[in-house]
Scaffold this motif. Structure first.
Motif, PDB file in Angstrom:
ATOM      1  N   PHE A 164     -84.710 103.752   4.668  1.00  0.00           N
ATOM      2  CA  PHE A 164     -85.736 104.611   5.262  1.00  0.00           C
ATOM      3  C   PHE A 164     -85.816 105.897   4.460  1.00  0.00           C
ATOM      4  O   PHE A 164     -84.832 106.350   3.870  1.00  0.00           O
ATOM      5  N   SER A 165     -86.991 106.491   4.460  1.00  0.00           N
ATOM      6  CA  SER A 165     -87.189 107.802   3.845  1.00  0.00           C
ATOM      7  C   SER A 165     -87.855 108.711   4.851  1.00  0.00           C
ATOM      8  O   SER A 165     -88.504 108.253   5.799  1.00  0.00           O
ATOM      9  N   ILE A 166     -87.692 109.999   4.626  1.00  0.00           N
ATOM     10  CA  ILE A 166     -88.277 110.995   5.523  1.00  0.00           C
ATOM     11  C   ILE A 166     -89.064 112.005   4.701  1.00  0.00           C
ATOM     12  O   ILE A 166     -88.652 112.399   3.607  1.00  0.00           O
ATOM     13  N   HIS A 167     -90.227 112.367   5.215  1.00  0.00           N
ATOM     14  CA  HIS A 167     -91.105 113.334   4.552  1.00  0.00           C
ATOM     15  C   HIS A 167     -91.212 114.560   5.452  1.00  0.00           C
ATOM     16  O   HIS A 167     -91.556 114.451   6.634  1.00  0.00           O
TER      17      HIS A 167
ATOM     18  N   ILE B 113     -80.684 106.791  11.978  1.00  0.00           N
ATOM     19  CA  ILE B 113     -80.837 106.133  10.677  1.00  0.00           C
ATOM     20  C   ILE B 113     -79.780 106.629   9.704  1.00  0.00           C
ATOM     21  O   ILE B 113     -79.153 105.835   8.972  1.00  0.00           O
ATOM     22  N   VAL B 114     -79.545 107.933   9.685  1.00  0.00           N
ATOM     23  CA  VAL B 114     -78.539 108.496   8.776  1.00  0.00           C
ATOM     24  C   VAL B 114     -77.144 108.000   9.151  1.00  0.00           C
ATOM     25  O   VAL B 114     -76.322 107.696   8.283  1.00  0.00           O
ATOM     26  N   GLY B 115     -76.857 107.902  10.455  1.00  0.00           N
ATOM     27  CA  GLY B 115     -75.555 107.388  10.878  1.00  0.00           C
ATOM     28  C   GLY B 115     -75.329 105.955  10.441  1.00  0.00           C
ATOM     29  O   GLY B 115     -74.235 105.606   9.976  1.00  0.00           O
ATOM     30  N   LEU B 116     -76.343 105.112  10.575  1.00  0.00           N
ATOM     31  CA  LEU B 116     -76.224 103.730  10.118  1.00  0.00           C
ATOM     32  C   LEU B 116     -76.074 103.671   8.600  1.00  0.00           C
ATOM     33  O   LEU B 116     -75.251 102.906   8.077  1.00  0.00           O
ATOM     34  N   THR B 117     -76.843 104.482   7.878  1.00  0.00           N
ATOM     35  CA  THR B 117     -76.757 104.480   6.417  1.00  0.00           C
ATOM     36  C   THR B 117     -75.392 104.945   5.949  1.00  0.00           C
ATOM     37  O   THR B 117     -74.878 104.466   4.927  1.00  0.00           O
ATOM     38  N   ASP B 118     -74.771 105.866   6.668  1.00  0.00           N
ATOM     39  CA  ASP B 118     -73.420 106.300   6.316  1.00  0.00           C
ATOM     40  C   ASP B 118     -72.440 105.133   6.370  1.00  0.00           C
ATOM     41  O   ASP B 118     -71.573 104.994   5.492  1.00  0.00           O
ATOM     42  N   GLN B 119     -72.565 104.285   7.378  1.00  0.00           N
ATOM     43  CA  GLN B 119     -71.697 103.110   7.446  1.00  0.00           C
ATOM     44  C   GLN B 119     -71.927 102.176   6.265  1.00  0.00           C
ATOM     45  O   GLN B 119     -70.983 101.613   5.702  1.00  0.00           O
ATOM     46  N   TRP B 120     -73.185 102.013   5.881  1.00  0.00           N
ATOM     47  CA  TRP B 120     -73.511 101.119   4.769  1.00  0.00           C
ATOM     48  C   TRP B 120     -73.023 101.700   3.446  1.00  0.00           C
ATOM     49  O   TRP B 120     -72.439 100.984   2.615  1.00  0.00           O
TER      50      TRP B 120
ATOM     51  N   HIS C   7     -90.835 118.099   0.908  1.00  0.00           N
ATOM     52  CA  HIS C   7     -89.541 117.435   0.812  1.00  0.00           C
ATOM     53  C   HIS C   7     -89.662 115.956   1.170  1.00  0.00           C
ATOM     54  O   HIS C   7     -90.288 115.591   2.157  1.00  0.00           O
ATOM     55  N   LYS C   8     -89.014 115.124   0.370  1.00  0.00           N
ATOM     56  CA  LYS C   8     -88.862 113.710   0.692  1.00  0.00           C
ATOM     57  C   LYS C   8     -87.437 113.313   0.331  1.00  0.00           C
ATOM     58  O   LYS C   8     -86.969 113.572  -0.778  1.00  0.00           O
ATOM     59  N   PHE C   9     -86.752 112.692   1.279  1.00  0.00           N
ATOM     60  CA  PHE C   9     -85.375 112.276   1.057  1.00  0.00           C
ATOM     61  C   PHE C   9     -85.205 110.845   1.532  1.00  0.00           C
ATOM     62  O   PHE C   9     -85.760 110.434   2.555  1.00  0.00           O
ATOM     63  N   LEU C  10     -84.390 110.102   0.798  1.00  0.00           N
ATOM     64  CA  LEU C  10     -83.912 108.820   1.291  1.00  0.00           C
ATOM     65  C   LEU C  10     -82.751 109.068   2.244  1.00  0.00           C
ATOM     66  O   LEU C  10     -82.065 110.091   2.167  1.00  0.00           O
ATOM     67  N   ALA C  11     -82.517 108.118   3.134  1.00  0.00           N
ATOM     68  CA  ALA C  11     -81.413 108.273   4.089  1.00  0.00           C
ATOM     69  C   ALA C  11     -80.078 108.394   3.362  1.00  0.00           C
ATOM     70  O   ALA C  11     -79.205 109.178   3.757  1.00  0.00           O
TER      71      ALA C  11
ATOM     72  N   MET D 131     -93.079 115.672  10.386  1.00  0.00           N
ATOM     73  CA  MET D 131     -91.966 114.876   9.875  1.00  0.00           C
ATOM     74  C   MET D 131     -92.334 113.414  10.013  1.00  0.00           C
ATOM     75  O   MET D 131     -92.652 112.952  11.112  1.00  0.00           O
ATOM     76  N   ARG D 132     -92.332 112.687   8.916  1.00  0.00           N
ATOM     77  CA  ARG D 132     -92.713 111.281   8.917  1.00  0.00           C
ATOM     78  C   ARG D 132     -91.564 110.440   8.397  1.00  0.00           C
ATOM     79  O   ARG D 132     -90.993 110.729   7.346  1.00  0.00           O
ATOM     80  N   ILE D 133     -91.243 109.381   9.131  1.00  0.00           N
ATOM     81  CA  ILE D 133     -90.187 108.443   8.738  1.00  0.00           C
ATOM     82  C   ILE D 133     -90.847 107.153   8.285  1.00  0.00           C
ATOM     83  O   ILE D 133     -91.732 106.630   8.975  1.00  0.00           O
ATOM     84  N   SER D 134     -90.414 106.626   7.159  1.00  0.00           N
ATOM     85  CA  SER D 134     -91.018 105.415   6.595  1.00  0.00           C
ATOM     86  C   SER D 134     -89.926 104.406   6.265  1.00  0.00           C
ATOM     87  O   SER D 134     -88.848 104.774   5.788  1.00  0.00           O
TER      88      SER D 134
END
Length: 485
Positions: free
Chosen positions: A362-365, A222-229, A370-374, A269-272
């Protein structure tokens, strides 16, 4: 040659070998490397990791290690150039190339022995046909003098010579036509550079096919795809399509972990999947700073002008947010304002011509803290990798950024996002890491470096001789959040 079965033709070949990984210095490559490292650790595959930030470093590193390894993996580098021509490897050397750069070099595509391309063929590659690009050299056979001509009449000899001359002339004309058509085909194929499917997604697909995909691997994809975006490497249609693919994997993983005991534990770890605002780090900064430092809003409002600053004030007034609330940290804003903030901003953004303010993400908890967006993780990782600290080397920054993607190192991401922001004009983000040790210190503008000095570490042009600057090779300023250079 394109690899059709990644498991048999790539992974199983390497399981009993020592492997050298060349990894480019960008977030997508880091995420793909993390997934591959996790797979190698599962199967006890021996590997050596070497970060590279350009063709010169790649050539130097290859010369240093080519006697020790026969198998090399290149992540986000090597697909768009003739590797055999640049590196001059031995005949028993094999390169596995997982790269997003397009177009793929045609020599790499049609080399079956040494170049193995780990590229999804559902991308619209449009590689020219082999017969249109390559042609076997034909030896011109001259039939003159040595054949049994003693009993031939002079008129017959002259007729035969004329036929041979006409035949050779026709062959040369056909070859010239073929070469002209080849130049046109290659020009149409190579005139535009673009990016394909994220390398992290390709590696995650490999893990999924082998039933070894973990939630951490899914998050790295998910982070790799978001980096492209974030860096505008792919179109919105491509981003939405790949988000849909990853969303199905997220649903599958969440369903699989529903009944596990640690689903609500501190270490979970939860991905949403969610819709969120297209604003950089707004949950860690103030809303005003995020609006000023997000490329999308800064360009729409034209914040480099007085008229643009006025339009920003009009936008905030239309949203109905007091300046006192907007200029303080997002976490300190009134709860009543934050409840409907996304809907309010999206409604006003449509009035100001910003119809793409809401995006799929996507976000991760991590536990209950901690909660972060991609996109937050992308900016933080880029910040660590492009640290302006004089003491740190490029390799140290690379290792630190790579470690920050691990679950047990996530606590180190928050300080990177919060102390102060440094805007790199042209779309690259970083943080003033020097300010960590002194939170009370103000962020003073650095001297302007030359464009070459501020070039990104992940710059891989089409070839070593290319001198065209990358779109990210801009001058760098260190400034406080909201202050535009």
């Amino acid at each position: 040659m394109f690899v059709s079965d990644f498991r048999k033709e790539f992974y199983e070949v390497l399981q009993s070998q020592r492997v050298l990984l060349f990894v480019a210095s960008d977030v997508d490559a880091l995420c793909a490397c993390k997934i591959l490292q996790a797979l190698f650790q599962c199967d006890h595959v021996q590997y050596t990791l070497v970060p590279v930030s350009g063709w010169q470093e790649l050539e130097t590193a290859f010369l240093e290690h080519k006697e020790q390894f026969h198998y090399f993996i290149l992540i986000n580098c090597g697909a768009n150039v003739d590797l055999l021509d640049i590196l001059q490897p031995d005949e028993d050397t094999v390169f596995f190339v997982c790269d997003t750069h397009r177009p793929v070099n045609v020599v790499n595509v049609y080399n079956d022995a040494q170049i193995k391309l780990l590229i999804k063929q559902d991308d619209d590659l449009e590689v020219p046909a082999y017969d249109d690009i390559f042609r076997d050299e034909e030896e011109d056979k001259e039939h003159s003098g040595n054949e049994s001509d003693e009993g031939s009449e002079p008129s017959e000899k002259r007729a035969r010579v004329e036929e041979e001359i006409a035949e050779q002339t026709l062959k040369r004309r056909k070859r010239r036509d073929w070469e002209a058509r080849r130049r046109d085909i290659l020009f149409d194929y190579e005139q535009y550079e673009y990016h394909g499917t994220s390398s992290a997604m390709v590696m995650f697909d490999l893990a999924w096919m082998m039933s070894k995909d973990l939630s951490d691997m899914l998050w790295w994809a998910i982070v790799g795809l978001t980096d492209q975006w974030v860096q505008d490497k792919i179109t919105q249609m491509k981003y939405v399509t790949d988000v849909g693919i990853l969303q199905r994997h997220v649903s599958r993983h969440n369903h699989r972990h529903e009944d596990e005991e640690h689903a609500l534990s501190v270490d979970c770890m939860r991905i949403s999947f969610e819709y969120d605002l297209r604003l950089a780090l707004y949950q860690h900064w103030s809303l005003h700073d995020s609006l000023c430092n997000t490329c999308y809003t800064a360009a729409r409002f034209k914040l480099w002008s007085l008229h643009g600053q006025k339009r920003l004030q009009e936008f905030l007034a239309d949203v109905g947010l007091p300046l006192k609330q907007v200029k303080q940290k997002f976490q300190s804003m009134d709860v009543s304002l934050k409840e409907n903030l996304r809907e309010m901003i999206e409604e006003s953004a449509n009035k100001f011509g910003m119809k793409d303010m809401r995006i799929q993400t996507f976000s991760i908890h991590f536990g209950f803290k901690h909660k972060f967006l991609a996109s937050d993780v992308v900016f933080a990782t880029m910040s660590l990798m492009e640290s302006p600290e004089k003491d740190g080397s490029g390799t140290d920054n690379f290792i630190q950024a790579l470690d920050s993607l691990s679950r047990n190192q996530v606590s180190g991401l928050r300080p990177v996002m919060e102390p102060c922001a440094c805007h790199v004009s042209g779309g690259t983000w970083t943080s003033c890491i020097a300010a960590w040790s002194s939170p009370s210190s103000s962020c003073v503008p650095h001297s302007r470096p030359s464009p070459a000095a501020s070039a990104p570490t992940s710059s891989f042009p089409r070839g070593p001789s290319s001198t065209a600057p990358s779109w990210r090779a801009r001058q760098t300023l260190c400034c406080s959040p909201g202050q535009l250079p």
